[in-house]
Each structure stands twice: as C-alpha cells, then as structure tokens.
Design a protein around this motif. Structure first.
Motif, PDB file in Angstrom:
ATOM      1  N   PHE A  45       0.861  -1.179   0.000  1.00 38.44           N
ATOM      2  CA  PHE A  45       0.000   0.000   0.000  1.00 38.44           C
ATOM      3  C   PHE A  45       0.897   1.228   0.000  1.00 38.44           C
ATOM      4  O   PHE A  45       1.804   1.346   0.816  1.00 38.44           O
ATOM      5  N   LYS A  46       0.633   2.148  -0.942  1.00 43.00           N
ATOM      6  CA  LYS A  46       1.448   3.357  -1.062  1.00 43.00           C
ATOM      7  C   LYS A  46       0.541   4.566  -1.249  1.00 43.00           C
ATOM      8  O   LYS A  46      -0.503   4.468  -1.890  1.00 43.00           O
ATOM      9  N   LEU A  47       0.983   5.694  -0.727  1.00 38.89           N
ATOM     10  CA  LEU A  47       0.320   6.965  -0.992  1.00 38.89           C
ATOM     11  C   LEU A  47       1.174   7.736  -1.985  1.00 38.89           C
ATOM     12  O   LEU A  47       2.396   7.727  -1.902  1.00 38.89           O
ATOM     13  N   THR A  50      -0.766  13.620  -5.487  1.00 38.78           N
ATOM     14  CA  THR A  50      -1.322  13.809  -6.820  1.00 38.78           C
ATOM     15  C   THR A  50      -2.263  15.007  -6.809  1.00 38.78           C
ATOM     16  O   THR A  50      -2.815  15.359  -5.761  1.00 38.78           O
ATOM     17  N   THR A  51      -2.452  15.604  -7.942  1.00 37.00           N
ATOM     18  CA  THR A  51      -3.361  16.751  -8.038  1.00 37.00           C
ATOM     19  C   THR A  51      -4.797  16.299  -8.283  1.00 37.00           C
ATOM     20  O   THR A  51      -5.717  17.088  -8.216  1.00 37.00           O
ATOM     21  N   SER A  52      -4.991  15.029  -8.568  1.00 37.95           N
ATOM     22  CA  SER A  52      -6.324  14.502  -8.861  1.00 37.95           C
ATOM     23  C   SER A  52      -6.954  13.896  -7.605  1.00 37.95           C
ATOM     24  O   SER A  52      -6.278  13.243  -6.815  1.00 37.95           O
ATOM     25  N   ASP A  53      -8.255  14.106  -7.442  1.00 36.04           N
ATOM     26  CA  ASP A  53      -8.991  13.482  -6.334  1.00 36.04           C
ATOM     27  C   ASP A  53      -9.281  12.011  -6.621  1.00 36.04           C
ATOM     28  O   ASP A  53      -9.750  11.294  -5.758  1.00 36.04           O
ATOM     29  N   GLU A  54      -9.048  11.579  -7.853  1.00 32.37           N
ATOM     30  CA  GLU A  54      -9.409  10.223  -8.262  1.00 32.37           C
ATOM     31  C   GLU A  54      -8.244   9.237  -8.169  1.00 32.37           C
ATOM     32  O   GLU A  54      -8.392   8.074  -8.507  1.00 32.37           O
ATOM     33  N   THR A  55      -7.075   9.712  -7.737  1.00 31.34           N
ATOM     34  CA  THR A  55      -5.919   8.832  -7.614  1.00 31.34           C
ATOM     35  C   THR A  55      -5.151   9.160  -6.338  1.00 31.34           C
ATOM     36  O   THR A  55      -5.499  10.085  -5.622  1.00 31.34           O
ATOM     37  N   GLY A  56      -4.097   8.385  -6.099  1.00 37.04           N
ATOM     38  CA  GLY A  56      -3.229   8.661  -4.961  1.00 37.04           C
ATOM     39  C   GLY A  56      -3.104   7.511  -3.988  1.00 37.04           C
ATOM     40  O   GLY A  56      -2.168   7.452  -3.207  1.00 37.04           O
ATOM     41  N   LYS A  57      -4.058   6.584  -4.025  1.00 34.17           N
ATOM     42  CA  LYS A  57      -4.018   5.433  -3.122  1.00 34.17           C
ATOM     43  C   LYS A  57      -3.709   4.195  -3.963  1.00 34.17           C
ATOM     44  O   LYS A  57      -4.540   3.715  -4.720  1.00 34.17           O
ATOM     45  N   GLN A  76      -6.083   4.420  -7.315  1.00 39.37           N
ATOM     46  CA  GLN A  76      -7.461   4.919  -7.241  1.00 39.37           C
ATOM     47  C   GLN A  76      -7.581   5.969  -6.149  1.00 39.37           C
ATOM     48  O   GLN A  76      -6.605   6.318  -5.493  1.00 39.37           O
ATOM     49  N   ASP A  77      -8.808   6.426  -5.919  1.00 41.89           N
ATOM     50  CA  ASP A  77      -9.077   7.427  -4.882  1.00 41.89           C
ATOM     51  C   ASP A  77      -9.255   6.806  -3.504  1.00 41.89           C
ATOM     52  O   ASP A  77      -9.331   7.506  -2.505  1.00 41.89           O
ATOM     53  N   ASP A  78      -9.324   5.480  -3.449  1.00 39.52           N
ATOM     54  CA  ASP A  78      -9.647   4.774  -2.211  1.00 39.52           C
ATOM     55  C   ASP A  78      -8.932   3.424  -2.238  1.00 39.52           C
ATOM     56  O   ASP A  78      -8.904   2.764  -3.271  1.00 39.52           O
ATOM     57  N   PHE A  79      -8.367   3.013  -1.101  1.00 42.49           N
ATOM     58  CA  PHE A  79      -7.625   1.746  -1.078  1.00 42.49           C
ATOM     59  C   PHE A  79      -8.522   0.539  -1.377  1.00 42.49           C
ATOM     60  O   PHE A  79      -8.084  -0.410  -2.005  1.00 42.49           O
ATOM     61  N   MET A  80      -9.768   0.571  -0.930  1.00 45.29           N
ATOM     62  CA  MET A  80     -10.670  -0.557  -1.192  1.00 45.29           C
ATOM     63  C   MET A  80     -10.871  -0.740  -2.699  1.00 45.29           C
ATOM     64  O   MET A  80     -10.850  -1.859  -3.209  1.00 45.29           O
ATOM     65  N   ASN A  81     -11.065   0.378  -3.404  1.00 44.52           N
ATOM     66  CA  ASN A  81     -11.212   0.317  -4.866  1.00 44.52           C
ATOM     67  C   ASN A  81      -9.929  -0.189  -5.515  1.00 44.52           C
ATOM     68  O   ASN A  81      -9.967  -0.982  -6.456  1.00 44.52           O
ATOM     69  N   GLU A  85      -9.732  -3.625  -7.759  1.00 47.39           N
ATOM     70  CA  GLU A  85      -9.303  -3.544  -9.161  1.00 47.39           C
ATOM     71  C   GLU A  85      -8.023  -4.355  -9.392  1.00 47.39           C
ATOM     72  O   GLU A  85      -7.861  -5.004 -10.422  1.00 47.39           O
ATOM     73  N   THR A  86      -7.110  -4.316  -8.435  1.00 40.19           N
ATOM     74  CA  THR A  86      -5.873  -5.095  -8.537  1.00 40.19           C
ATOM     75  C   THR A  86      -6.193  -6.591  -8.567  1.00 40.19           C
ATOM     76  O   THR A  86      -5.636  -7.339  -9.374  1.00 40.19           O
ATOM     77  N   ILE A  87      -7.106  -7.033  -7.712  1.00 38.64           N
ATOM     78  CA  ILE A  87      -7.515  -8.442  -7.686  1.00 38.64           C
ATOM     79  C   ILE A  87      -8.146  -8.833  -9.021  1.00 38.64           C
ATOM     80  O   ILE A  87      -7.870  -9.913  -9.557  1.00 38.64           O
ATOM     81  N   ASN A  88      -8.975  -7.947  -9.584  1.00 40.28           N
ATOM     82  CA  ASN A  88      -9.574  -8.238 -10.899  1.00 40.28           C
ATOM     83  C   ASN A  88      -8.500  -8.417 -11.966  1.00 40.28           C
ATOM     84  O   ASN A  88      -8.595  -9.321 -12.811  1.00 40.28           O
ATOM     85  N   ASN A  89      -7.482  -7.558 -11.943  1.00 36.32           N
ATOM     86  CA  ASN A  89      -6.384  -7.675 -12.912  1.00 36.32           C
ATOM     87  C   ASN A  89      -5.648  -9.008 -12.742  1.00 36.32           C
ATOM     88  O   ASN A  89      -5.310  -9.667 -13.730  1.00 36.32           O
ATOM     89  N   LEU A  90      -5.403  -9.394 -11.491  1.00 32.72           N
ATOM     90  CA  LEU A  90      -4.701 -10.656 -11.233  1.00 32.72           C
ATOM     91  C   LEU A  90      -5.560 -11.853 -11.630  1.00 32.72           C
ATOM     92  O   LEU A  90      -5.037 -12.853 -12.138  1.00 32.72           O
TER      93      LEU A  90
END
Length: 104
Positions: A45-47, A50-57, A76-81, A85-90
């Motif tokens: 998990f990394k922070l 970013t200037t966007s509210d939709e990324t950074g987590k 994404q904007d939230d660690f849960m998301n 999404e990472t699990i879906n990619n895997l």
C-alpha cells in the motif's frame, strides 16, 4: 492436508490498517480458492501525492506462482477500490496462465 497461501503486507507512507488487511485477505482467499497454484501474495500500500482526487491510493500485489511471478498495481481514490481492481487484474492474469498450463 489443505494448502495455504502466505500473505505479506507492506506499507509505504501509509498507516498499517487491520481493515485493509482483512479486505485484501478476503479477496486474495477468493483468488486462492479459484487458483490453488498461488503460493504467496505480497501486498503493498502506497500513498502518492497527486493533483487529482481520483488517484493517490496505490495497491500493488505480487503473486508467487509456478513460473514467472504475477504483478498488478492500481492507483485509485480509495484503497478498497485499488484492492478490488488489482484483484480483478490478477484474476485475468491467472485465468490466462491457467489456460496455458497443461497439467493443472
């Protein structure tokens, strides 16, 4: 004897969280039940500033499986998301890998 998967968590610029670990573990166990070839998962998990509210987590997961390791990372904007999404990619990567394995 039932096979198990080892899960390691690392935090970079993020406070450790039992809630994040429980959510990630639940999602990873779903993958493990579908693909028993998974030996270990390293979850990062990394922070990111970013200037966007939709990324950074950022959630990155590296899976140890027979052959080359699999890796996915989502910002994404939230660690849960990010975890979902990472699990879906895997899942997609594992499905492709399983299709290529003949003795599975």
């Amino acid at each position: 004897m039932k096979k198990t998967m080892t899960i390691r968590f690392e935090y970079h610029e993020v406070q450790a969280s039992k809630r994040l670990e429980a959510f990630a573990t639940e999602k990873l166990e779903g993958l493990f039940n579908k693909f028993s070839m998974i030996i270990r998962a390293d979850v990062f998990f990394k922070l990111e500033n970013t200037t966007s509210d939709e990324t950074g987590k950022i959630c990155s997961i590296r899976l140890s499986v027979p052959g080359p390791r699999l890796f996915a990372e989502v910002n994404q904007d939230d660690f849960m998301n990010s975890i979902s999404e990472t699990i879906n990619n895997l899942d997609t990567q594992l499905t492709k890998k399983k299709g290529k394995m003949t003795n599975f």
